[in-house]
Enzyme design. Structure first.
Site, mmCIF file in Angstrom:
data_model
loop_
_atom_site.group_PDB
_atom_site.id
_atom_site.type_symbol
_atom_site.label_atom_id
_atom_site.label_comp_id
_atom_site.label_asym_id
_atom_site.label_seq_id
_atom_site.Cartn_x
_atom_site.Cartn_y
_atom_site.Cartn_z
ATOM 1 N N GLU A 56 -3.967 7.654 -3.276
ATOM 2 C CA GLU A 56 -2.860 8.350 -3.951
ATOM 3 C C GLU A 56 -1.852 8.910 -2.951
ATOM 4 O O GLU A 56 -1.401 10.039 -3.058
ATOM 5 C CB GLU A 56 -3.384 9.441 -4.909
ATOM 6 N N GLY A 84 -27.283 19.229 11.988
ATOM 7 C CA GLY A 84 -27.868 18.423 13.051
ATOM 8 C C GLY A 84 -28.449 17.111 12.552
ATOM 9 O O GLY A 84 -27.870 16.442 11.682
ATOM 10 N N GLN A 94 -22.571 18.566 11.211
ATOM 11 C CA GLN A 94 -22.793 19.024 12.577
ATOM 12 C C GLN A 94 -23.800 20.175 12.637
ATOM 13 O O GLN A 94 -24.750 20.130 13.422
ATOM 14 C CB GLN A 94 -21.449 19.468 13.197
ATOM 15 N N ILE A 95 -23.622 21.195 11.814
ATOM 16 C CA ILE A 95 -24.534 22.351 11.947
ATOM 17 C C ILE A 95 -25.908 22.063 11.349
ATOM 18 O O ILE A 95 -26.860 22.760 11.653
ATOM 19 C CB ILE A 95 -23.945 23.671 11.380
ATOM 20 N N ASP A 124 2.879 12.573 -8.682
ATOM 21 C CA ASP A 124 3.208 14.000 -8.543
ATOM 22 C C ASP A 124 2.271 14.849 -9.414
ATOM 23 O O ASP A 124 1.892 15.957 -9.049
ATOM 24 C CB ASP A 124 4.663 14.263 -8.974
ATOM 25 N N GLY A 157 0.860 -1.184 0.000
ATOM 26 C CA GLY A 157 0.000 0.000 0.000
ATOM 27 C C GLY A 157 0.891 1.226 0.000
ATOM 28 O O GLY A 157 1.441 1.593 -1.030
ATOM 29 N N SER A 158 1.077 1.825 1.198
ATOM 30 C CA SER A 158 2.012 2.958 1.309
ATOM 31 C C SER A 158 3.427 2.521 0.927
ATOM 32 O O SER A 158 4.185 3.292 0.349
ATOM 33 C CB SER A 158 2.012 3.500 2.737
ATOM 34 N N ARG A 180 -1.840 14.227 -8.120
ATOM 35 C CA ARG A 180 -2.333 14.580 -6.780
ATOM 36 C C ARG A 180 -3.118 15.886 -6.715
ATOM 37 O O ARG A 180 -4.087 15.965 -5.956
ATOM 38 C CB ARG A 180 -1.182 14.581 -5.766
#
Lengths: 261, 385
Positions: free
Chosen positions: B363, B339, B336-337, B239, B130-131, B242
């Protein structure tokens, strides 16, 4: 297959205002679009070209800014576009419009099929298509919902009627008007937009068409709009607010007052 | 904010927005639910020439660069980043071919890619890599006239749907990452099959599958550049790509911000719209600022890529890292706002929040990319000493 598509530039909103002096639409400050019904006509024309080859010519009668609608038509697949614009064309009713369009079609020469939208969003008459076919002395089919086949100089189409569909055959050249059920118009393409920006759109005037000035525009119109108005609301609904019990009480009171119960 | 886009760039952006609003908006919730690949939308994008944007003009493209691609991805992501992913991955699957392919390879594949007739994908990730990209195990053994591939690629976006795959495989196992090569593999090549379709948290309308190679022979001419260049090409590719993930993140965040503004204007609490409450204003103001900062960084990085700058590792990583963190934060705050309503699946925000998460992961995870940025800092300092 040479296709001519007639289209009109209309205000892109239903919230138009009427000039009380002239009884015409106030077009200033409103974004204009291709009459939505005409977008189906254009799409069908482009599809015919893709099926059978040939070219699509978009044609519009209108003020100079109607060129915008024709550029959009090019971005959507029209090969050529012609604007019929002359001060003398202003104020035309459906007859004078059809006469002007017919003159331009005759000037263009050879064609196989002319496609119009079923009606415009602003005028709403639905008459220009049929009148155009009359003047060109070619067959006409209204409310076409499907082009089934075109072969040997004949076309077979399906037309929408109230109880269902009719299948009609007509020899080419023919004028048809189409309904929105016929296709889903495509969006413009990037290459189409690039092409439309540089497209040369000729403007044909009264001398170009060689028409009789007394037969075009307001002078050539048999009908005249005398008044445009919003219908008066004769009765209005009433909404009762508050507790349900109170609402019922209010309603009963009103009904009793009116002698209905 | 004014970004001084050219007329052409404005046209691309506005047409992408129109497609997103007219064609994608009506189906995004359904596609998220059914996880169906959006073929009809891919056709709309192809008809509108969107796949031509990133292909050079010589191969029936429009010759746009990273910024043009970012504009499309941003606008599509503003409405649905799953569909934006299905689109954007085609650039990822094409860039190596565009930049390093032979004339024959380009002529063979690019016109179909530009016309949207064939989708593409890029395959490097594996179950063990992966990484740590250097841990790949898929091999491409040199044989008479070509290579024989064996191994499994994992989590491949557009896997199973794409026709053309750029696969990184080891042509020389002994040399490790210096033995990796980039090889084009077409769908329907004998020995090439697909594993299960993954069930994902977000971007659910995009397809993610395993690619399985079992004695899969590909001809010599499918090798991109020289043997052993695969790892380098993959790094160069990322490069360049991304900023596109950054653009995706900016689009998601922008979409969430707009939904939050609309909702908080309508929602009345304590006798006034939510947007009148200072506590909500504080959050919205911060969201808007973050989105704009992310956009500015993404566009700047994309422009740097388009300038032909040799080294853009840091800048493109910064754009991706910053924008994806913004997308996660902004979508979370938007939920969140709004709700309880924000939490409901009938409302578009929870999807945006789920969709945002992947931008911090794929990526290059944001942690790995921050490492990369730090390594560049150290190198630069070392050079000046």
């Amino acid at each position: 297959m040479n296709v001519i598509v007639c289209l009109k530039q209309v205000p892109g909103t239903a919230q138009v205002k009427i000039d009380p002096e002239t009884n015409t639409l106030i077009r200033e400050g409103i974004e204009n679009v291709i009459n939505p019904f005409d977008t189906y006509a254009l799409e069908e024309g482009v599809r015919l070209k893709e099926r059978f080859g040939g070219k699509v010519t978009a044609m519009s009668m209108g003020p100079p800014q109607a060129e915008g609608a024709l550029r959009e038509a090019v971005s959507l697949g029209a090969d050529e576009a012609i604007l019929l614009s002359d001060k003398a064309f202003a104020g035309a009713d459906t007859w004078a419009t059809a006469y002007t369009l017919a003159s331009a079609v005759n000037k263009l020469g050879q064609y196989d099929i002319i496609i119009c939208g079923r009606q415009t969003l602003d005028g709403d008459t639905g008459q220009v298509g049929p009148e155009l076919s009359e003047m060109l002395e070619v067959p006409f089919v209204a409310y076409v919902s499907r082009i089934e086949e075109i072969a040997d100089g004949q076309m077979r189409v399906q037309r929408m009627v109230e109880e269902g569909h009719e299948v009609i055959e007509a020899p080419l050249p023919t004028v048809i008007t189409v309904v929105k059920e016929i296709n889903v118009p495509r969006l413009p393409s990037l290459r189409g937009i690039v092409k439309s920006k540089s497209a040369v759109i000729p403007v044909w005037t009264v001398p170009d068409l060689g028409v009789d000035q007394s037969r075009v525009g307001l002078a050539g119109s048999f009908t005249k709009v005398i008044k445009v108005f919003f219908p008066q609301r004769v009765c209005q609904g009433e909404i009762f607010q508050g507790e349900l019990g109170n609402q019922v009480e209010c309603l009963m009171g009103k009904l009793k007052d009116a002698g209905l119960v | 904010m004014e970004y001084f886009l050219t007329e052409e760039q404005k046209t691309i952006k506005s047409l992408a927005r129109r497609i997103a609003e007219e064609r994608i908006l009506p189906v995004r919730a359904e596609l998220d639910e059914t996880e169906e690949f959006p073929w009809a939308i891919m056709k709309d994008l192809a008809d509108a020439d969107m796949f031509r944007v990133f292909v050079p003009e010589e191969y029936e493209g429009l010759g746009g660069g990273c910024l043009e691609l970012c504009l499309v991805v941003e606008e599509l992501s503003r409405v649905c980043s799953a569909i934006a992913t299905c689109y954007a991955v085609n650039a990822l699957g094409s860039f190596t071919l565009i930049d390093y392919g032979t004339e024959e390879q380009r002529r063979k594949y690019l016109p179909d890619i530009a016309g949207g007739k064939k989708l593409t994908a890029f395959a490097v990730t594996e179950p063990t890599a992966g990484s740590d990209v250097s841990a790949i195990k898929t091999t491409a053994e040199k044989v008479e006239g070509g290579y024989v591939l064996n191994g499994t690629k994992q989590f491949i976006t557009n896997g199973g749907e794409a026709e053309i795959y750029t696969v990184i495989a080891l042509t020389d196992k002994a040399r490790g990452v210096r033995g990796a090569s980039a090889i084009l593999v077409e769908k329907d090549t004998p020995g090439f099959s697909f594993g299960k379709k993954e069930k994902k948290m977000g971007i659910r309308a995009s397809a993610t599958r395993e690619l399985i190679f079992r004695n899969c022979f590909v001809p010599e001419e499918n090798l991109i550049a020289k043997p052993g260049m695969g790892f380098l090409l993959a790094m160069k590719l990322f490069d360049h790509s991304r900023p596109g993930i950054g653009a995706q993140a900016v689009g998601i965040a922008q979409g969430a911000l707009e939904v939050a503004v609309d909702y908080t204007r309508q929602r009345i609490q304590f006798g006034q719209p939510l947007i009148s409450l200072p506590v909500v204003q504080d959050i919205l103001g911060e969201m808007a600022t973050q989105v704009e900062a992310a956009r500015a960084l993404v566009y700047a990085a994309a422009r740097m890529v388009d300038s032909g700058a040799k080294k853009v590792t840091e800048e493109s990583a910064m754009a991706k890292v910053f924008a994806s963190d913004v997308a996660m934060k902004v979508t979370t705050d938007a939920v969140q706002i709004c709700g309880g309503t924000g939490y409901m699946r009938d409302f578009p925000l929870e999807k945006m929040m789920r969709d945002a998460k992947i931008t911090q992961i794929y990526e290059g995870s944001n942690q790995i990319l921050r490492n990369a940025i730090a390594i560049e800092l150290r190198k630069r300092k070392a050079r000046t000493e």
